[in-house]
Write a protein that holds these residues in place. Structure first.
Motif, PDB file in Angstrom:
ATOM      1  N   ASP A 178      39.719 -39.928  31.932  1.00 43.62           N
ATOM      2  CA  ASP A 178      41.011 -39.287  32.188  1.00 43.62           C
ATOM      3  C   ASP A 178      41.193 -38.027  31.349  1.00 43.62           C
ATOM      4  O   ASP A 178      41.927 -37.106  31.744  1.00 43.62           O
ATOM      5  N   LEU A 179      40.531 -37.956  30.194  1.00 47.59           N
ATOM      6  CA  LEU A 179      40.667 -36.795  29.322  1.00 47.59           C
ATOM      7  C   LEU A 179      40.110 -35.532  29.979  1.00 47.59           C
ATOM      8  O   LEU A 179      40.537 -34.424  29.669  1.00 47.59           O
ATOM      9  N   GLY A 180      39.173 -35.722  30.903  1.00 56.45           N
ATOM     10  CA  GLY A 180      38.596 -34.576  31.593  1.00 56.45           C
ATOM     11  C   GLY A 180      39.248 -34.289  32.933  1.00 56.45           C
ATOM     12  O   GLY A 180      38.873 -33.327  33.609  1.00 56.45           O
ATOM     13  N   ALA A 181      40.203 -35.117  33.335  1.00 55.19           N
ATOM     14  CA  ALA A 181      40.882 -34.917  34.624  1.00 55.19           C
ATOM     15  C   ALA A 181      41.898 -33.789  34.541  1.00 55.19           C
ATOM     16  O   ALA A 181      42.412 -33.469  33.465  1.00 55.19           O
ATOM     17  N   LEU A 187      49.677 -27.365  29.766  1.00 60.41           N
ATOM     18  CA  LEU A 187      50.070 -26.001  30.127  1.00 60.41           C
ATOM     19  C   LEU A 187      48.922 -25.256  30.793  1.00 60.41           C
ATOM     20  O   LEU A 187      48.713 -24.053  30.566  1.00 60.41           O
ATOM     21  N   GLY A 188      48.162 -25.980  31.597  1.00 59.45           N
ATOM     22  CA  GLY A 188      47.046 -25.381  32.305  1.00 59.45           C
ATOM     23  C   GLY A 188      45.779 -25.235  31.482  1.00 59.45           C
ATOM     24  O   GLY A 188      44.786 -24.679  31.961  1.00 59.45           O
ATOM     25  N   ILE A 189      45.790 -25.712  30.240  1.00 63.23           N
ATOM     26  CA  ILE A 189      44.633 -25.594  29.350  1.00 63.23           C
ATOM     27  C   ILE A 189      43.930 -26.948  29.248  1.00 63.23           C
ATOM     28  O   ILE A 189      44.561 -27.943  28.886  1.00 63.23           O
ATOM     29  N   PRO A 190      42.622 -27.008  29.556  1.00 58.96           N
ATOM     30  CA  PRO A 190      41.886 -28.269  29.447  1.00 58.96           C
ATOM     31  C   PRO A 190      41.876 -28.782  28.002  1.00 58.96           C
ATOM     32  O   PRO A 190      41.786 -27.982  27.059  1.00 58.96           O
ATOM     33  N   PRO A 191      41.959 -30.088  27.789  1.00 59.06           N
ATOM     34  CA  PRO A 191      41.936 -30.650  26.435  1.00 59.06           C
ATOM     35  C   PRO A 191      40.701 -30.250  25.631  1.00 59.06           C
ATOM     36  O   PRO A 191      40.776 -30.068  24.414  1.00 59.06           O
ATOM     37  N   LEU A 192      39.549 -30.109  26.309  1.00 60.94           N
ATOM     38  CA  LEU A 192      38.333 -29.733  25.587  1.00 60.94           C
ATOM     39  C   LEU A 192      38.463 -28.333  24.991  1.00 60.94           C
ATOM     40  O   LEU A 192      37.915 -28.059  23.919  1.00 60.94           O
ATOM     41  N   ALA A 252      29.061 -33.799  21.457  1.00 60.56           N
ATOM     42  CA  ALA A 252      28.513 -34.872  22.287  1.00 60.56           C
ATOM     43  C   ALA A 252      29.641 -35.628  22.984  1.00 60.56           C
ATOM     44  O   ALA A 252      29.554 -35.943  24.183  1.00 60.56           O
ATOM     45  N   PHE A 253      30.707 -35.919  22.259  1.00 62.49           N
ATOM     46  CA  PHE A 253      31.849 -36.605  22.873  1.00 62.49           C
ATOM     47  C   PHE A 253      32.472 -35.730  23.957  1.00 62.49           C
ATOM     48  O   PHE A 253      32.838 -36.216  25.037  1.00 62.49           O
ATOM     49  N   MET A 254      32.597 -34.435  23.687  1.00 63.97           N
ATOM     50  CA  MET A 254      33.151 -33.516  24.678  1.00 63.97           C
ATOM     51  C   MET A 254      32.275 -33.473  25.929  1.00 63.97           C
ATOM     52  O   MET A 254      32.779 -33.413  27.050  1.00 63.97           O
ATOM     53  N   LEU A 255      30.967 -33.514  25.736  1.00 64.21           N
ATOM     54  CA  LEU A 255      30.045 -33.493  26.871  1.00 64.21           C
ATOM     55  C   LEU A 255      30.145 -34.782  27.679  1.00 64.21           C
ATOM     56  O   LEU A 255      30.027 -34.773  28.908  1.00 64.21           O
ATOM     57  N   ILE A 256      30.381 -35.899  26.997  1.00 64.99           N
ATOM     58  CA  ILE A 256      30.588 -37.175  27.682  1.00 64.99           C
ATOM     59  C   ILE A 256      31.833 -37.102  28.567  1.00 64.99           C
ATOM     60  O   ILE A 256      31.836 -37.547  29.714  1.00 64.99           O
ATOM     61  N   VAL A 257      32.901 -36.539  28.020  1.00 64.78           N
ATOM     62  CA  VAL A 257      34.144 -36.377  28.787  1.00 64.78           C
ATOM     63  C   VAL A 257      33.916 -35.461  29.981  1.00 64.78           C
ATOM     64  O   VAL A 257      34.395 -35.721  31.093  1.00 64.78           O
ATOM     65  N   LEU A 258      33.157 -34.395  29.766  1.00 66.33           N
ATOM     66  CA  LEU A 258      32.946 -33.393  30.812  1.00 66.33           C
ATOM     67  C   LEU A 258      32.074 -33.920  31.951  1.00 66.33           C
ATOM     68  O   LEU A 258      32.361 -33.677  33.129  1.00 66.33           O
TER      69      LEU A 258
END
Length: 343
Positions: A178-181, A187-192, A252-258
């Motif tokens: 859901d973090l990557g959804a 405000l239109g900015i991805p969490p990553l 690595a965690f960000m890549l997992i989310v992505l």
């Protein structure tokens, strides 16, 4: 009758001249950094214009710009850690392999049973653990950074392949996915992108506003002089590789989310992209000078180039040639700047 000038009076003009010269030399690096930053911003503006001209409907779309920033975020976090290492006079060739190992270790079935926290903790701790090994080998084992991190590159890639057995490990934890959804955008900015921004700000403050940053620059400028000044050079280098490992764990965690998965091929050539971004940003490969803002701009330049080439269906080989040309040009500019400063 005129009194002969004393030794102190004779030395006063010389001291004043030296002081003025030192002040002038201290201003020159700042001027060069401003010019370089503006140059990178100019290059980025030109690339945006090129993208807007060659693929206006696709490149300038909000979804595509969000994609560019998201893709830049993962390698950008790695580059922040790499900037510290290079500033200290070191190098880390294992960052891509550490990202791969952390991503696959954090996405095993056993790890996913602990949910979001388990995946995040595992990714970070594996990255820090690899950084610890690098730091111990380099700082206390007195191994050359190139050799130590090259060994880590091979070992981490091999272990990642053994864990996955060549297969893709799919993430089944909803909170991570859901973090990557798009619904998670703020405000239109991805969490990553927000994570990348936070890491950038912390990295800038750490390098420019703390004793840790000053020690990093001192070690990179002259390790022996830093040691004589009371800096524990070995401990500082250990901390720097721990920091690089921490950034790899976060990436690595960000890549997992992505991607929603963990693969042993994750982070492929990240080490080259991170080093290249830091160099074109103004960080000296020989150490002693580094800039977080420049490194971030370097990442954005490379990511934008990749995106433009992909939208125009250009071959990957052409992208690599363009990146290589940019790296060579950046190194030549650095050498010219150093000669100008020495003059």
């Amino acid at each position: 009758m005129t009194q002969p000038a004393t030794a102190a009076q004779q030395e006063a003009p010389t001291s004043a001249a030296k002081s003025a010269g030192e002040q002038e030399s201290s201003r020159r690096p700042g001027l060069r950094w401003d010019v370089r930053t503006l140059s990178l911003l100019g290059v980025l503006a030109v690339l945006v214009a090129v993208g807007g001209i060659t693929a206006p409907d696709q490149f300038l779309a909000t979804s595509n710009l969000q994609l560019v920033l998201t893709q830049a975020s993962v390698i950008g976090v790695v580059t922040v850690g790499m900037t510290f290492v290079i500033t200290s006079g070191g190098i880390d060739l294992s960052v891509g392999a550490m990202v791969a190992l952390a991503s696959v270790w954090a996405t095993t079935v056993a790890t996913q049973e602990f949910g979001f926290a388990g995946i995040l903790f595992t990714a970070v701790i594996v990255g820090v653990g690899c950084g610890l090994v690098n730091g111990l080998l380099i700082a206390y084992g007195r191994m050359v950074p190139f050799i130590a991190t090259l060994a880590m590159l091979a070992s981490a890639r091999g272990l990642a392949l053994q864990i996955t057995d060549g297969s893709t490990q799919v993430v089944t934890v909803p909170s991570v996915l859901d973090l990557g959804a798009r619904d998670a955008y703020i405000l239109g900015i991805p969490p990553l992108v927000l994570i990348f921004a936070a890491v950038t700000v912390i990295g800038w403050l750490l390098l420019n506003r703390t004793t840790f940053g000053r020690r990093t620059v001192a070690v990179g400028g002259n390790a022996e002089a830093a040691r004589l000044a009371g800096i524990d050079v070995r401990r500082q280098r250990l901390y720097l590789y721990l920091l690089s490992g921490l950034c790899c764990g976060i990436a690595a965690f960000m890549l997992i989310v992505l991607s929603g998965s963990g693969q042993n091929t994750n982070g492929n050539l990240y080490e080259l992209d991170a080093i290249a971004a830091a160099i074109i940003g103004g960080t000296l490969l020989s150490g002693g000078r580094g800039t977080i803002i420049g490194s971030v701009l370097g990442v954005l330049v490379f990511t934008t180039i990749t995106n433009i080439f992909a939208l125009n269906n250009l071959e990957t080989a052409v992208q690599q040639i363009a990146k290589g040309a940019i790296i060579v040009a950046a190194v030549l500019v650095q050498r010219r700047s150093m000669r100008g400063g020495d003059a």
